[in-house]
Design an enzyme around this catalytic site. Structure first.
Site, mmCIF file in Angstrom:
data_model
loop_
_atom_site.group_PDB
_atom_site.id
_atom_site.type_symbol
_atom_site.label_atom_id
_atom_site.label_comp_id
_atom_site.label_asym_id
_atom_site.label_seq_id
_atom_site.Cartn_x
_atom_site.Cartn_y
_atom_site.Cartn_z
ATOM 1 C CB CYS A 172 40.360 33.183 44.053
ATOM 2 S SG CYS A 172 41.514 32.945 44.633
ATOM 3 C CG HIS B 272 39.810 33.675 39.439
ATOM 4 N ND1 HIS B 272 39.997 34.368 40.100
ATOM 5 C CD2 HIS B 272 40.433 32.403 40.500
ATOM 6 C CE1 HIS B 272 40.648 34.967 40.036
ATOM 7 N NE2 HIS B 272 41.558 33.048 40.858
ATOM 8 C CD GLU C 291 37.810 36.861 37.963
ATOM 9 O OE1 GLU C 291 36.835 35.945 38.540
ATOM 10 O OE2 GLU C 291 38.829 36.659 38.080
#
Lengths: 294, 190
Positions: B78, B167, B169
């Site tokens: 991002c 994302h 993560e």
């Protein structure tokens, strides 16, 4: 936990704001200063808390034209405040497409019994809290970010410290308790058992936990982050000081290097005198903002 | 075990650390140029790219990061993907230029347009969280597109570098982290 996709993207934006500084602004000019200084988001409101405190009267959601002007000026997320319980102010802000709504004790509450049912909204909410029970009740209602309340507009960090210490201590205590004790804790904190169990297991809130209310210097920001806050909100501290631009830059630096005293010294070097602060002990109970909401 | 540095100026760097630890790497936080000396690869996390850029300039990290990228892998998500791009729009801003892509910030709109999508990565399903995400509008000849969403590239690689507009993560799967760790190993061998 309510880990549906909608809640995950709400918490997702809060995750992106970690380690940053969210600054109160009342117009596009201030928003630009905040963005240039490295703010990770701005909070649009009609008056900064110190002015609300001084001028009195009913504090409401900011004028739409101001919020829109701020949204058009900066590329970082724009948050705006709605009154506690005022779900129609919140609906208007949602229709305006602000990125986050702060259901805030800084504004005059619209409902003395009920907070907004925040899960019904697509826009995420942040709410203030002074202790774990209050934080978990807000999360149960749908808040995707918690900020400790502190005492807004006071320029005094003592309440922010009290609130972050209280929440962190209450979370630590839960981690050593057995399942039957957690049921009693749920009653004591007046919070859903499911959320009490989550905190007991993980030692932290299920949403990011930021700090607000009284941060006026880089050292203040670093202090609350050392105590467990994951990012900071700065209200009157910036635009009520003699040196908004330099102070905003310095607080941003302090949030990144909060563990490094040498960097903090460097960040504080060029600063003048901060905002005039208030002795919380001398404020009459009726003037406290933190006791709004439950 | 490779050591992955995570740029910890602002953003969800702790989520990245946790994800890479789960994928079998050691992680350290990077806040200064000297921290780059001891790591095998770098992650630039999600967050606000303008904020990170201010802090990168304030600490004179732009050139050290660029130099690091000439020999070691960098993975950006991002805001990190925005910083890796060669060209940034809406608004235009400075970037490292390590991946030859043009990227448009907040291209889906504001937070109300943030969403979760199911992607296809090499025939396997991949859940992706898009938060005020950018869109890659152009990819250069040496860029390989690994995943798309609604026709737009969302996971791309060029040489040792990897960029995602979403994302990885923030979701449970560790496929993207494992993919990056493979690139780190390949780079170490060469």
């Amino acid at each position: 936990m309510y880990l549906d996709d909608q809640f995950r993207v709400k918490v997702g934006l809060a995750e992106m704001l970690k380690g940053g500084v969210i600054m109160d602004v009342t117009n596009a000019g201030q928003a630009l200063i905040a963005e240039k200084a490295g703010a990770s988001a701005v909070m649009a409101l009609e008056r900064v808390p110190a002015d609300i405190r001084k001028e009195g009267g009913v504090a409401r959601m900011a004028p739409i034209s101001k919020i829109r002007e701020i949204m058009q000026t900066v590329s970082i997320p724009v948050m705006a405040k709605a009154r506690i319980g005022h779900f129609m102010e919140a609906r208007v802000l949602e229709a305006l497409e602000v990125d986050y709504i702060d259901e805030s004790e800084v504004l005059t509450p619209a409902d003395e019994e009920h907070h907004i049912a925040k899960r019904d909204f697509k826009v995420p909410f942040v709410c203030g809290a002074r202790n774990l029970g209050e934080a978990l009740r807000r999360i149960a209602e749908g808040a995707a970010m918690i900020r400790t309340k502190g005492e807004a507009g006071s320029g005094n960090i003592v309440e922010a410290v009290r609130h972050i210490r209280t929440i962190v201590k209450e979370m630590k205590q839960l981690t050593v308790l057995g399942p039957e004790e957690l049921v009693a804790e749920s009653k004591k904190h007046q919070a859903p058992l499911e959320l009490i169990q989550y905190v007991a297991k993980h030692g932290k809130l299920p949403v990011p936990n930021f700090s607000a209310g009284g941060i006026a210097t880089p050292a203040d920001a670093s202090l609350v982050m050392q105590l467990g806050a994951e990012a900071v909100f700065v209200g009157s501290g910036i635009f009520k000081s003699d040196d908004p631009e330099a102070r905003a830059r310095a607080i941003v630096k302090a949030a990144t290097y909060y563990k490094d005293p040498a960097k903090l010294l460097e960040a504080s070097e060029e600063l003048g005198i901060g905002m005039h602060g208030l002795d919380i002990g001398k404020l009459p109970e009726s003037e406290l903002l933190q006791t709004r909401g439950w | 075990m490779p050591t992955i540095g995570v740029l910890a100026l602002q953003g969800d760097f702790e989520a990245h650390e946790k994800a890479f630890q789960q994928a079998g790497a050691r992680t350290v936080q990077v806040r200064a140029a000297a921290d780059l000396d001891s790591i095998d690869a770098l992650v630039i996390p999600g967050g606000e790219s303008t904020t990170m850029l201010k802090l990168i300039h304030a600490e004179s990290l732009m050139e050290p990061l660029r130099q690091f990228g000439l020999s070691k892998p960098i993975f950006g998500t991002c805001a990190g993907a925005i910083l890796l791009a060669s060209q940034v729009s809406q608004p235009e801003q400075d970037s490292l230029g390590l991946i030859d892509i043009s990227i448009q910030r907040n291209a889906y709109g504001r937070q109300l347009q943030s969403h979760v999508a199911q992607l296809d990565l090499d025939g396997k399903p991949l859940e992706a969280v898009f938060i005020r995400a950018p869109i890659i509008r152009r990819t250069g000849g040496s860029v390989r597109v690994l995943a798309r969403h609604k026709g737009d590239p969302v996971l791309v690689e060029q040489g040792p570098h990897l960029a995602a507009t979403f994302h990885p993560e923030l979701t449970a799967g560790r496929g993207v982290q494992i993919l990056f760790l493979e690139k780190v190993r390949t780079c170490a061998k060469n």
